[in-house]
Design a protein around this motif. Structure first.
Motif, PDB file in Angstrom:
ATOM      1  N   TYR A  86       0.830  -1.203   0.000  1.00 49.00           N
ATOM      2  CA  TYR A  86       0.000   0.000   0.000  1.00 49.00           C
ATOM      3  C   TYR A  86       0.867   1.257   0.000  1.00 49.00           C
ATOM      4  O   TYR A  86       1.915   1.292   0.648  1.00 49.00           O
ATOM      5  N   HIS A  87       0.380   2.259  -0.732  1.00 48.89           N
ATOM      6  CA  HIS A  87       0.959   3.604  -0.705  1.00 48.89           C
ATOM      7  C   HIS A  87      -0.127   4.478  -0.107  1.00 48.89           C
ATOM      8  O   HIS A  87      -1.172   4.666  -0.744  1.00 48.89           O
ATOM      9  N   ASN A  88       0.112   4.991   1.091  1.00 48.15           N
ATOM     10  CA  ASN A  88      -0.924   5.642   1.889  1.00 48.15           C
ATOM     11  C   ASN A  88      -2.080   4.650   2.018  1.00 48.15           C
ATOM     12  O   ASN A  88      -1.861   3.544   2.481  1.00 48.15           O
ATOM     13  N   ALA A  89      -3.276   4.954   1.594  1.00 49.27           N
ATOM     14  CA  ALA A  89      -4.392   4.003   1.677  1.00 49.27           C
ATOM     15  C   ALA A  89      -4.660   3.337   0.335  1.00 49.27           C
ATOM     16  O   ALA A  89      -5.648   2.616   0.196  1.00 49.27           O
ATOM     17  N   ASP A  90      -3.791   3.540  -0.651  1.00 49.10           N
ATOM     18  CA  ASP A  90      -4.010   3.022  -2.002  1.00 49.10           C
ATOM     19  C   ASP A  90      -3.286   1.698  -2.228  1.00 49.10           C
ATOM     20  O   ASP A  90      -2.067   1.598  -2.020  1.00 49.10           O
ATOM     21  N   TYR A  91      -4.051   0.708  -2.672  1.00 44.52           N
ATOM     22  CA  TYR A  91      -3.488  -0.598  -3.022  1.00 44.52           C
ATOM     23  C   TYR A  91      -2.569  -0.455  -4.227  1.00 44.52           C
ATOM     24  O   TYR A  91      -2.900   0.214  -5.197  1.00 44.52           O
ATOM     25  N   ILE A  92      -1.409  -1.129  -4.185  1.00 43.57           N
ATOM     26  CA  ILE A  92      -0.456  -1.103  -5.298  1.00 43.57           C
ATOM     27  C   ILE A  92      -0.286  -2.489  -5.926  1.00 43.57           C
ATOM     28  O   ILE A  92      -0.456  -2.650  -7.122  1.00 43.57           O
ATOM     29  N   ALA A  93       0.078  -3.501  -5.129  1.00 44.84           N
ATOM     30  CA  ALA A  93       0.385  -4.825  -5.681  1.00 44.84           C
ATOM     31  C   ALA A  93       0.237  -5.889  -4.595  1.00 44.84           C
ATOM     32  O   ALA A  93       0.194  -5.575  -3.407  1.00 44.84           O
ATOM     33  N   SER A  94       0.189  -7.159  -5.031  1.00 49.41           N
ATOM     34  CA  SER A  94       0.010  -8.293  -4.109  1.00 49.41           C
ATOM     35  C   SER A  94       1.038  -9.387  -4.348  1.00 49.41           C
ATOM     36  O   SER A  94       1.628  -9.479  -5.424  1.00 49.41           O
ATOM     37  N   VAL A  95       1.169 -10.238  -3.333  1.00 51.67           N
ATOM     38  CA  VAL A  95       1.809 -11.553  -3.494  1.00 51.67           C
ATOM     39  C   VAL A  95       0.846 -12.567  -2.894  1.00 51.67           C
ATOM     40  O   VAL A  95       0.149 -12.283  -1.924  1.00 51.67           O
ATOM     41  N   PHE A  96       0.800 -13.742  -3.507  1.00 45.46           N
ATOM     42  CA  PHE A  96      -0.030 -14.816  -2.974  1.00 45.46           C
ATOM     43  C   PHE A  96       0.667 -16.140  -3.235  1.00 45.46           C
ATOM     44  O   PHE A  96       1.168 -16.392  -4.341  1.00 45.46           O
ATOM     45  N   ALA A  97       0.673 -16.984  -2.211  1.00 38.60           N
ATOM     46  CA  ALA A  97       1.219 -18.332  -2.358  1.00 38.60           C
ATOM     47  C   ALA A  97       0.502 -19.259  -1.385  1.00 38.60           C
ATOM     48  O   ALA A  97       0.184 -18.863  -0.259  1.00 38.60           O
TER      49      ALA A  97
END
Length: 162
Positions: A86-97
């Protein structure tokens, strides 16, 4: 004496124009999370500029600029490793495994423009039935969060009346 003063001034000016901001931290123990928990990476490898907090997990931007952030995860056996940047309250990217009866890993990165005072951090995402449960030990650090300033951005101020 004058030479020493000039060298100090030149080095200070170079540092101001080319600031060094970088951090890298890891998780030094097993940790389970619920939805929306900040992931706090407690083992700090480097923290030039002092912008990463190992108590809150927040990177608080000291210099406006273009930054590269990377994050990596390793789940414990039959658990999730699902985290979001997150950048401030904004979603940027994920990881999932996830892997049944095995460990699972994931990694991601993003280059973003960050303004002085902004925060960048990692949050856990809890999927029903598969909690986020990250693997870690002091001598086995697999979960990491790193970032560094690629280029400062100096905003131009328009003079009044122009």
């Amino acid at each position: 004496m004058l030479t020493a003063i000039l060298v100090t001034l030149v080095l200070g000016l170079a540092r101001a124009q080319n600031p060094v901001v970088s951090f890298s931290a890891g998780l030094s123990h097993h940790q389970a999370f619920v939805a929306d928990d900040n992931v706090v990476f407690d083992q700090v490898f480097i923290n030039e500029g002092g912008a990463y907090s190992s108590t809150s997990g927040l990177f608080t931007c000291p210099v406006s600029g273009i930054y590269l952030f990377q994050f990596h995860a390793l789940s414990r056996e039959s658990s999730n490793a699902w985290m979001e940047l997150y950048h401030n309250a904004d979603y940027i990217a994920s990881v999932f495994a996830h892997a049944e009866q095995d460990y699972a890993s994931a990694g991601n990165s993003a280059i973003i423009k960050v303004t002085k005072g902004d925060t960048v951090y990692i949050k856990a995402v809890d999927a029903t039935g598969y909690p986020v449960n990250l693997y870690g030990a002091t001598d086995e650090v697999y979960n990491t969060f790193s970032g560094y300033l690629l280029a400062p951005v100096f905003e131009e101020i328009t003079p009044v009346g122009k």
